[in-house]
Design a protein around this motif. Structure first.
Motif, PDB file in Angstrom:
ATOM      1  N   PRO A 159      -1.979  -3.353  -4.673  1.00  0.00           N
ATOM      2  CA  PRO A 159      -1.205  -3.663  -3.469  1.00  0.00           C
ATOM      3  C   PRO A 159      -1.933  -4.675  -2.575  1.00  0.00           C
ATOM      4  CG  PRO A 159      -1.284  -1.301  -3.848  1.00  0.00           C
ATOM      5  CD  PRO A 159      -2.255  -1.916  -4.803  1.00  0.00           C
ATOM      6  N   ILE A 160      -1.167  -5.598  -2.034  1.00  0.00           N
ATOM      7  CA  ILE A 160      -1.703  -6.612  -1.122  1.00  0.00           C
ATOM      8  C   ILE A 160      -1.382  -6.172   0.300  1.00  0.00           C
ATOM      9  CG2 ILE A 160      -1.642  -9.035  -0.450  1.00  0.00           C
ATOM     10  CD1 ILE A 160      -0.694  -9.688  -3.254  1.00  0.00           C
ATOM     11  N   LYS A 161      -2.400  -6.044   1.119  1.00  0.00           N
ATOM     12  CA  LYS A 161      -2.212  -5.656   2.511  1.00  0.00           C
ATOM     13  C   LYS A 161      -1.935  -6.894   3.356  1.00  0.00           C
ATOM     14  CE  LYS A 161      -4.704  -3.750   6.462  1.00  0.00           C
ATOM     15  NZ  LYS A 161      -6.040  -3.294   6.953  1.00  0.00           N
ATOM     16  N   LEU A 162      -0.818  -6.874   4.070  1.00  0.00           N
ATOM     17  CA  LEU A 162      -0.411  -7.990   4.915  1.00  0.00           C
ATOM     18  C   LEU A 162      -0.318  -7.519   6.359  1.00  0.00           C
ATOM     19  CD1 LEU A 162       2.423  -9.495   2.686  1.00  0.00           C
ATOM     20  CD2 LEU A 162       0.013 -10.123   2.749  1.00  0.00           C
ATOM     21  N   VAL A 163      -0.726  -8.376   7.282  1.00  0.00           N
ATOM     22  CA  VAL A 163      -0.701  -8.054   8.704  1.00  0.00           C
ATOM     23  C   VAL A 163      -0.045  -9.217   9.435  1.00  0.00           C
ATOM     24  CG1 VAL A 163      -2.029  -7.454  10.754  1.00  0.00           C
ATOM     25  CG2 VAL A 163      -2.809  -6.690   8.511  1.00  0.00           C
ATOM     26  N   TYR A 164       1.151  -8.981   9.935  1.00  0.00           N
ATOM     27  CA  TYR A 164       1.829  -9.966  10.790  1.00  0.00           C
ATOM     28  C   TYR A 164       1.812  -9.513  12.240  1.00  0.00           C
ATOM     29  CZ  TYR A 164       5.535 -12.811  12.816  1.00  0.00           C
ATOM     30  OH  TYR A 164       6.249 -13.644  13.631  1.00  0.00           O
ATOM     31  N   PHE A 170       1.513  -3.813   6.429  1.00  0.00           N
ATOM     32  CA  PHE A 170       2.391  -3.330   5.375  1.00  0.00           C
ATOM     33  C   PHE A 170       1.865  -3.841   4.043  1.00  0.00           C
ATOM     34  CE2 PHE A 170       4.078  -7.408   6.501  1.00  0.00           C
ATOM     35  CZ  PHE A 170       4.593  -7.962   5.335  1.00  0.00           C
ATOM     36  N   PHE A 171       2.347  -3.247   2.974  1.00  0.00           N
ATOM     37  CA  PHE A 171       1.820  -3.512   1.637  1.00  0.00           C
ATOM     38  C   PHE A 171       2.916  -4.088   0.748  1.00  0.00           C
ATOM     39  CE2 PHE A 171      -0.668  -0.152   3.523  1.00  0.00           C
ATOM     40  CZ  PHE A 171      -1.976  -0.502   3.226  1.00  0.00           C
ATOM     41  N   VAL A 172       2.492  -4.983  -0.122  1.00  0.00           N
ATOM     42  CA  VAL A 172       3.398  -5.573  -1.094  1.00  0.00           C
ATOM     43  C   VAL A 172       2.780  -5.407  -2.475  1.00  0.00           C
ATOM     44  CG1 VAL A 172       4.538  -7.676  -1.877  1.00  0.00           C
ATOM     45  CG2 VAL A 172       4.315  -7.213   0.558  1.00  0.00           C
ATOM     46  N   VAL A 173       3.562  -4.848  -3.406  1.00  0.00           N
ATOM     47  CA  VAL A 173       3.114  -4.601  -4.770  1.00  0.00           C
ATOM     48  C   VAL A 173       3.942  -5.482  -5.702  1.00  0.00           C
ATOM     49  CG1 VAL A 173       2.707  -2.885  -6.557  1.00  0.00           C
ATOM     50  CG2 VAL A 173       2.555  -2.227  -4.148  1.00  0.00           C
ATOM     51  N   ARG A 174       3.290  -6.333  -6.447  1.00  0.00           N
ATOM     52  CA  ARG A 174       3.973  -7.250  -7.361  1.00  0.00           C
ATOM     53  C   ARG A 174       3.998  -6.647  -8.758  1.00  0.00           C
ATOM     54  NH1 ARG A 174       1.582 -13.148  -7.563  1.00  0.00           N
ATOM     55  NH2 ARG A 174      -0.150 -11.971  -8.467  1.00  0.00           N
ATOM     56  N   MET A 175       5.187  -6.488  -9.300  1.00  0.00           N
ATOM     57  CA  MET A 175       5.371  -5.943 -10.636  1.00  0.00           C
ATOM     58  C   MET A 175       5.969  -7.018 -11.547  1.00  0.00           C
ATOM     59  SD  MET A 175       6.805  -2.161  -9.650  1.00  0.00           S
ATOM     60  CE  MET A 175       6.004  -1.203  -8.355  1.00  0.00           C
ATOM     61  N   PHE A 183       6.300  -0.112   3.933  1.00  0.00           N
ATOM     62  CA  PHE A 183       5.987  -0.144   5.361  1.00  0.00           C
ATOM     63  C   PHE A 183       5.612   1.256   5.839  1.00  0.00           C
ATOM     64  CE2 PHE A 183       8.834  -3.626   4.522  1.00  0.00           C
ATOM     65  CZ  PHE A 183       8.336  -4.668   5.291  1.00  0.00           C
ATOM     66  N   PRO A 184       4.333   1.512   6.162  1.00  0.00           N
ATOM     67  CA  PRO A 184       3.983   2.781   6.831  1.00  0.00           C
ATOM     68  C   PRO A 184       4.460   2.733   8.283  1.00  0.00           C
ATOM     69  CG  PRO A 184       2.080   1.758   5.748  1.00  0.00           C
ATOM     70  CD  PRO A 184       3.146   0.724   5.825  1.00  0.00           C
ATOM     71  N   MET A 185       5.285   3.696   8.667  1.00  0.00           N
ATOM     72  CA  MET A 185       5.904   3.693   9.994  1.00  0.00           C
ATOM     73  C   MET A 185       5.165   4.652  10.919  1.00  0.00           C
ATOM     74  SD  MET A 185       8.094   1.474   9.191  1.00  0.00           S
ATOM     75  CE  MET A 185       8.734   1.350  10.842  1.00  0.00           C
ATOM     76  N   ARG A 186       4.763   4.134  12.072  1.00  0.00           N
ATOM     77  CA  ARG A 186       4.055   4.927  13.076  1.00  0.00           C
ATOM     78  C   ARG A 186       4.754   4.765  14.420  1.00  0.00           C
ATOM     79  NH1 ARG A 186       0.313   2.145  10.038  1.00  0.00           N
ATOM     80  NH2 ARG A 186      -1.099   3.434   8.779  1.00  0.00           N
ATOM     81  N   LEU A 265       8.761  -9.861   7.275  1.00  0.00           N
ATOM     82  CA  LEU A 265       7.737  -9.988   8.309  1.00  0.00           C
ATOM     83  C   LEU A 265       8.150  -9.313   9.615  1.00  0.00           C
ATOM     84  CD1 LEU A 265       6.645 -13.705   7.763  1.00  0.00           C
ATOM     85  CD2 LEU A 265       5.362 -11.655   7.151  1.00  0.00           C
ATOM     86  N   ASN A 266       9.441  -9.206   9.873  1.00  0.00           N
ATOM     87  CA  ASN A 266       9.918  -8.685  11.155  1.00  0.00           C
ATOM     88  C   ASN A 266      10.620  -7.340  11.026  1.00  0.00           C
ATOM     89  OD1 ASN A 266       9.557 -11.006  13.282  1.00  0.00           O
ATOM     90  ND2 ASN A 266      10.281 -11.987  11.420  1.00  0.00           N
ATOM     91  N   PHE A 267      10.357  -6.622   9.943  1.00  0.00           N
ATOM     92  CA  PHE A 267      10.998  -5.313   9.792  1.00  0.00           C
ATOM     93  C   PHE A 267      10.510  -4.330  10.849  1.00  0.00           C
ATOM     94  CE2 PHE A 267      11.121  -1.027   7.886  1.00  0.00           C
ATOM     95  CZ  PHE A 267      12.493  -0.906   7.733  1.00  0.00           C
TER      96      PHE A 267
END
Length: 374
Positions: A159-164, A170-175, A183-186, A265-267
């Motif tokens: 998983p690639i960790k992205l920070v906007y 949030f994390f993106v997993v390429r298959m 998206f971990p929601m807090r 990016l804006n979710f």
């Protein structure tokens, strides 16, 4: 920047402040020296410079943090991203290489190449002002979208960790056949968790309907999905669960790429906006219900006369003063009044007993007897 402006800036691709500054510089009649630095949400920095010696040129420099710490941009943007930006703004913009020190990109905007029509001119300014969104989308596209060239032997990549948004990674997993965004929601308040959870469940139900068969499939889970096994514990600690989107190649073809990237990016910003609007709607409905109930109580107390109905109508136009009358006293004032009432009752009761004991009317027998005269 206030919270409302920060939230709206997340949805707009173009920077509102940058649009205003460029519009003023282009429409100015007398060229002057301008050197202005602009900071925006997400550690974004702009530097706008205009020289009186070059009245037809505006220099714009942009600095934005990388989406992922694994892809540092210490030496500026890669050549393929610069090539895409050059193709996007080739009509009025010229890239300056190397960029200004401390910035990722520096552009020279030629004012003479702008269209004369005001609407077309504003459209060109808006496109230039959305340069930060273009850089982020190109970064995300380059990091993630090589579905056809990926080795099929690797079923799941790391998983690639992205920070906007700060503190909201949030994390993106390429298959092999798709990309999964997780998206971990807090949330700070428990009420926000309830509203957001119901929204995620409704989003899942809509995604399974026939009308939304072609959209990315959404799933929500209170526990971390299998793709995030091995990640740090503080990244997986949430109170709102995990929202996942499965994105297939048909979702990123042609003009859909930029739109899909911007939505990902804006979710977080969209969910916060939805929760805030829902909370405001619930509070407004509760307030209206409270006012209607207080109005019924006020009518029952008044008695239904014509003059009283007129008074009630005037009070309702002033903002439901009956609510103010009913709830005017604070808790401390109500408590004090209760204590005073209890004390007053005790005093009266004791005084009555005291009068009965000590202040009895004595009956005296007269020493002289009087006879009634005719």
């Amino acid at each position: 920047m206030p919270k409302e402006e920060e939230l709206m800036a997340c949805f707009n691709r173009a920077s509102p402040a940058l649009v205003e500054i460029l519009s003023r510089l282009i429409s100015v009649e007398r060229p002057t020296d301008v050197d202005h630095c602009l900071y925006e949400f997400g550690s974004v920095k702009y530097h706008i410079q205009a020289l009186a010696l070059e009245p037809h040129n505006i220099y714009l420099s942009v600095s934005t943090p990388p989406l992922s710490p694994e892809f540092l941009l210490s030496n500026g943007l890669p050549n393929y991203i610069l090539h895409d930006i050059k193709n996007m703004y080739s009509d009025v913009v010229e890239l300056i290489i190397p960029p200004k020190e401390g910035f990722l990109l520096t552009m020279k905007v030629d004012v003479t190449k702008f269209p004369n029509n005001k609407d077309d001119q504003m459209k060109a300014i808006t496109e230039i002002s959305s340069i930060q969104a273009a850089i982020l989308c190109l970064q995300l596209k380059d990091m993630l979208w090589n579905l056809g060239s990926q080795d099929k032997t690797n079923a799941i990549c790391k998983p690639i960790k992205l920070v906007y948004h700060p503190k909201e990674p949030f994390f993106v997993v390429r298959m092999t056949e798709k990309i999964t965004a997780i998206f971990p929601m807090r949330f700070k308040d428990n009420s926000d968790v309830v509203i957001a959870t119901s929204f995620f469940q409704e989003l899942m139900d809509v995604g399974y309907s026939s009308a939304c068969a072609k959209v990315p499939r959404c799933t929500w889970s209170p526990i971390p999905p299998q793709e995030l096994r091995g990640e740090l514990f503080h990244h997986l600690t949430t109170n709102g669960g995990f929202v996942s989107f499965d994105i297939f190649p048909q979702h990123v073809k042609g003009a859909k790429v930029d739109k899909t990237m911007w939505i990902l990016l804006n979710f977080y910003a969209y969910v916060k906006h939805y929760v805030k609007c829902t909370r405001a709607f619930i509070q407004r409905k509760m307030r209206q219900r409270l006012e209607s109930m207080a109005e019924v109580l006020q009518k029952a107390r008044i008695g239904g006369g014509e003059e009283d109905h007129k008074t009630l109508g005037i009070a309702s136009r002033k903002g439901c003063s009956c609510v103010k009358k009913v709830f005017r006293l604070s808790k401390s004032q109500i408590f004090r009044k209760k204590i005073q009432t209890i004390r007053w009752r005790i005093k009266v009761k004791r005084l009555y007993r005291f009068r009965q004991r000590w202040f009895k009317i004595l009956k005296f027998n007269s020493f002289r007897k009087y006879t009634k005269l005719d």
